[in-house]
Design a protein around this motif. Sequence first.
Motif, short mmCIF file in Angstrom:
data_model
loop_
_atom_site.label_atom_id
_atom_site.label_comp_id
_atom_site.label_asym_id
_atom_site.label_seq_id
_atom_site.Cartn_x
_atom_site.Cartn_y
_atom_site.Cartn_z
N ALA A 1 2.87 -3.75 10.62
CA ALA A 1 1.64 -4.24 9.95
C ALA A 1 0.90 -3.07 9.29
O ALA A 1 0.37 -3.21 8.17
CB ALA A 1 0.72 -4.94 10.97
N VAL A 2 0.88 -1.95 9.95
CA VAL A 2 0.23 -0.76 9.39
C VAL A 2 1.01 -0.30 8.16
O VAL A 2 0.42 0.02 7.11
CB VAL A 2 0.14 0.37 10.45
N ALA A 3 2.34 -0.31 8.28
CA ALA A 3 3.20 0.14 7.17
C ALA A 3 3.01 -0.74 5.95
O ALA A 3 2.97 -0.25 4.80
CB ALA A 3 4.66 0.14 7.61
N GLN A 4 2.85 -2.04 6.17
CA GLN A 4 2.69 -2.97 5.05
C GLN A 4 1.40 -2.70 4.28
O GLN A 4 1.38 -2.68 3.05
CB GLN A 4 2.69 -4.40 5.60
N ILE A 5 0.34 -2.47 5.03
CA ILE A 5 -0.94 -2.17 4.38
C ILE A 5 -0.85 -0.82 3.65
O ILE A 5 -1.34 -0.67 2.52
CB ILE A 5 -2.09 -2.18 5.41
N ALA A 6 -0.19 0.13 4.28
CA ALA A 6 -0.02 1.45 3.66
C ALA A 6 0.73 1.32 2.33
O ALA A 6 0.30 1.87 1.31
CB ALA A 6 0.71 2.39 4.61
N ASP A 7 1.82 0.55 2.34
CA ASP A 7 2.61 0.37 1.11
C ASP A 7 1.76 -0.25 0.01
O ASP A 7 1.82 0.15 -1.15
CB ASP A 7 3.82 -0.54 1.39
N ALA A 8 0.97 -1.27 0.39
CA ALA A 8 0.17 -1.98 -0.61
C ALA A 8 -0.84 -1.05 -1.27
O ALA A 8 -1.22 -1.28 -2.42
CB ALA A 8 -0.54 -3.17 0.06
N HIS A 9 -1.29 -0.03 -0.56
CA HIS A 9 -2.28 0.90 -1.12
C HIS A 9 -1.65 2.18 -1.65
O HIS A 9 -2.37 3.06 -2.13
CB HIS A 9 -3.33 1.27 -0.05
N GLY A 10 -0.33 2.31 -1.51
CA GLY A 10 0.33 3.56 -1.90
C GLY A 10 -0.12 4.72 -1.04
O GLY A 10 -0.27 5.85 -1.52
N ARG A 11 -0.36 4.43 0.25
CA ARG A 11 -0.85 5.43 1.20
C ARG A 11 0.13 5.56 2.37
O ARG A 11 1.10 4.81 2.46
CB ARG A 11 -2.23 5.01 1.73
N THR A 12 -0.16 6.47 3.28
CA THR A 12 0.71 6.61 4.45
C THR A 12 0.09 5.85 5.63
O THR A 12 -1.13 5.62 5.66
CB THR A 12 0.87 8.08 4.84
N PRO A 13 0.92 5.51 6.64
CA PRO A 13 0.36 4.85 7.83
C PRO A 13 -0.76 5.67 8.48
O PRO A 13 -1.77 5.10 8.91
CB PRO A 13 1.58 4.73 8.76
N ALA A 14 -0.60 6.98 8.52
CA ALA A 14 -1.66 7.81 9.14
C ALA A 14 -2.98 7.63 8.37
O ALA A 14 -4.05 7.47 8.98
CB ALA A 14 -1.25 9.28 9.14
N GLN A 15 -2.89 7.62 7.06
CA GLN A 15 -4.12 7.46 6.26
C GLN A 15 -4.77 6.10 6.49
O GLN A 15 -5.99 5.99 6.54
CB GLN A 15 -3.80 7.68 4.78
N VAL A 16 -3.95 5.07 6.66
CA VAL A 16 -4.49 3.72 6.90
C VAL A 16 -5.19 3.67 8.26
O VAL A 16 -6.31 3.13 8.39
CB VAL A 16 -3.38 2.66 6.80
N LEU A 17 -4.58 4.24 9.29
CA LEU A 17 -5.20 4.21 10.63
C LEU A 17 -6.53 4.98 10.62
O LEU A 17 -7.52 4.52 11.20
CB LEU A 17 -4.24 4.81 11.66
N LEU A 18 -6.55 6.11 9.96
CA LEU A 18 -7.79 6.91 9.90
C LEU A 18 -8.85 6.21 9.08
O LEU A 18 -10.03 6.18 9.44
CB LEU A 18 -7.48 8.30 9.33
N ARG A 19 -8.41 5.61 7.98
CA ARG A 19 -9.35 4.89 7.11
C ARG A 19 -9.99 3.71 7.84
O ARG A 19 -11.17 3.41 7.67
CB ARG A 19 -8.61 4.43 5.84
N TRP A 20 -9.20 3.01 8.65
CA TRP A 20 -9.73 1.89 9.45
C TRP A 20 -10.90 2.39 10.32
O TRP A 20 -11.95 1.76 10.37
CB TRP A 20 -8.61 1.31 10.33
N GLY A 21 -10.71 3.51 10.98
CA GLY A 21 -11.77 4.04 11.84
C GLY A 21 -12.99 4.45 11.03
O GLY A 21 -14.13 4.18 11.42
N ILE A 22 -12.75 5.09 9.91
CA ILE A 22 -13.87 5.55 9.07
C ILE A 22 -14.68 4.34 8.57
O ILE A 22 -15.91 4.35 8.58
CB ILE A 22 -13.35 6.44 7.93
N GLN A 23 -13.98 3.29 8.15
CA GLN A 23 -14.71 2.10 7.67
C GLN A 23 -15.48 1.42 8.80
O GLN A 23 -16.44 0.70 8.54
CB GLN A 23 -13.77 1.14 6.94
#
Length: 275
Positions: A201-223
């Motif tokens: 699920a993390v990978a799918q969101i990362a792909d959709a944004h052209g980002r990495t899974p690490a960036q998505v997990l960190l961004r979730w916390g920041i938001q």
Amino acid sequence: MSQPTGSGESAHGLADGNTIPMLGLGVWQVENERECVDAVRWALEAGYRHIDTAQAYGNEESVGMGIRESGVPREEIFVTTKFFPRRRDPVVELEGSLGRLGLEFVDLYIVHWPAGGPTWAWPGMERTRELDYARSIGVSNFAVGEIDDLLQEAQQPPVVNQVLFNPFAYRKRLFEACAANDIVLEAYSPLGTGRHLDDPAVAQIADAHGRTPAQVLLRWGIQHGVPQIPKSTHQPRIVENAQVFDFELSEEDMQTLDELDQTGGTDCAREDKWW
Ligand code: A2P
């Protein structure tokens, strides 16, 4: 990455009037030698202005060396260390930390875990602030009940509770109780010590944004308004983990990630206590 210590998304205000940068480098399990010195220097070169260590990590000397090698002025950097609660006196232990770090004060000093109960160490923690050894004081691994007990007795309330927090450990009741008491919840292991980077699920969101899974997990916390302290000893990853202020997850992305929680929205800080 620019990370001003003032306001906006890159920093969070604390109840005592100080601010904490939303992104820091965590150095748990980083060797006290070149590995740690380099990681700290690379992070500061990449724009991080927040380093998180602890007496228990045994690498405060290297953190201090990395700060000095970076050439970044001390006043631009937010430094956290943690009281090792198997010792008795937070003041004496912080004097030791300051000597090892080569600093005159830390920005944040926190009780590493509630060993022997949540309140006994607090008068000593408050004293470190009065002595100007610590600008802010807080706790780590405290559950809601432990925070409540501490708030009953504290003259100066804790301003931070640093806990294991990521989409798989969302701890909603703990998060809400901290917010209600003006305590900033700060996330350690925001990548699940690396375990959550392969989640589909993390990978799918990362792909959709052209980002990495690490960036998505960190961004979730920041938001969610939660300061993040990912650990890495690899320069490209340290740089990658800092690229989290230039994209946004949608409400739907956030909800998908929220639903990965495996704690049932707990008010606890840890499922497995080592103390
Ligand atoms: P390494 O230090 O070898 O780079 P957490 O911050 O949740 O504790 O996670 C830290 C773990 O995740 C470490 O094993 C770290 O490995 C790894 N890690 C950190 N950032 C990244 C990244 N951007 N990509 C892949 N792995 C990462």
